[in-house]
Design an enzyme around this catalytic site. Sequence first.
Site, mmCIF file in Angstrom:
data_model
loop_
_atom_site.group_PDB
_atom_site.id
_atom_site.type_symbol
_atom_site.label_atom_id
_atom_site.label_comp_id
_atom_site.label_asym_id
_atom_site.label_seq_id
_atom_site.Cartn_x
_atom_site.Cartn_y
_atom_site.Cartn_z
ATOM 1 N N LEU A 105 54.137 -51.921 -23.166
ATOM 2 C CA LEU A 105 54.027 -50.359 -23.984
ATOM 3 C C LEU A 105 55.042 -50.146 -23.923
ATOM 4 O O LEU A 105 55.561 -49.619 -22.376
ATOM 5 C CB LEU A 105 52.860 -50.021 -23.804
ATOM 6 C CG LEU A 105 51.687 -50.529 -24.246
ATOM 7 C CD1 LEU A 105 49.741 -50.184 -23.490
ATOM 8 C CD2 LEU A 105 51.461 -50.737 -25.819
ATOM 9 N N ASP A 106 55.970 -48.956 -24.361
ATOM 10 C CA ASP A 106 56.322 -47.787 -24.072
ATOM 11 C C ASP A 106 55.647 -46.699 -23.361
ATOM 12 O O ASP A 106 54.995 -46.689 -23.387
ATOM 13 C CB ASP A 106 56.682 -46.929 -24.947
ATOM 14 C CG ASP A 106 57.512 -48.261 -26.061
ATOM 15 O OD1 ASP A 106 57.916 -48.651 -25.945
ATOM 16 O OD2 ASP A 106 57.959 -47.415 -27.413
ATOM 17 N N LYS A 107 57.011 -46.402 -21.501
ATOM 18 C CA LYS A 107 56.644 -45.588 -20.755
ATOM 19 C C LYS A 107 55.531 -44.411 -21.407
ATOM 20 O O LYS A 107 54.406 -43.811 -20.835
ATOM 21 C CB LYS A 107 57.880 -45.374 -20.098
ATOM 22 C CG LYS A 107 58.009 -43.591 -18.929
ATOM 23 C CD LYS A 107 58.829 -43.386 -18.258
ATOM 24 C CE LYS A 107 58.417 -42.796 -17.537
ATOM 25 N NZ LYS A 107 59.751 -42.069 -16.679
#
Length: 241
Positions: A105-107
């Site tokens: 998952l993106d930051k």
Amino acid sequence: MAKMRIDKLLSNIGIGTRKEVKKFIKEGLVLVNGNTVKDAGLIVDTESDEILFDGEKINYKEFIYIMINKPKGVISATYDEVEKTVIDLLPQELKARNPFPVGRLDKDTEGLLLITNDGDLAHQLLSPKKNVIKKYYAEILGFVNESDIKAFNEGIILEDGYKTLPANLEILFSSSDVSKVYVYIREGKYHQIKRMFESVGKKVIYLKRLAMGNLTLDENLKPGEWRELSEKELSFLKKSI
């Protein structure tokens, strides 16, 4: 994996290094079936032998399966010299099992992330051939309409020319200010959902993954909290593939 060396078993679950475990054995802290272990190379059956360390019963499982509600600001990686990773959120005894996040998952994206040391299951869950659906909740700047639903269903051509697999877009609420939607995708390309909306002239301002296959995020888990999967959840997840 039912049989293994006692020193390897104890080091695998974070009791200590092999050297430290051998020291503990010499100190008489390890019992198998009521008998004090003298040999660090003793072969034990992880399914039938009763193993105690310092009076505490050891329940060994070859694989661990952890559901975590990933918070913003944490990266989906096993190690980073600068950034905090999802593995950093786990206790040492689980870190010692060498777990890794299944996908990423993106930051700045929140939500469901599976962490495990079961490489085969991870590979199958991430394989596009298995068609494991990932469900996201997103908030979008701007009005989301039927034309966007159609575009997602047909596959979106991203800025680099890649055409995504068909995806489902479900509108929960739409306005010229902020729209709220569910997105269902079978892939996990870099910043995929954000890029898909950018390709139709819109911007994602909030993104949270709610489900992966048959596994749904536990609503009781606050961002940064985790728990191990139940046997029922694991069985249900495996049916996704």
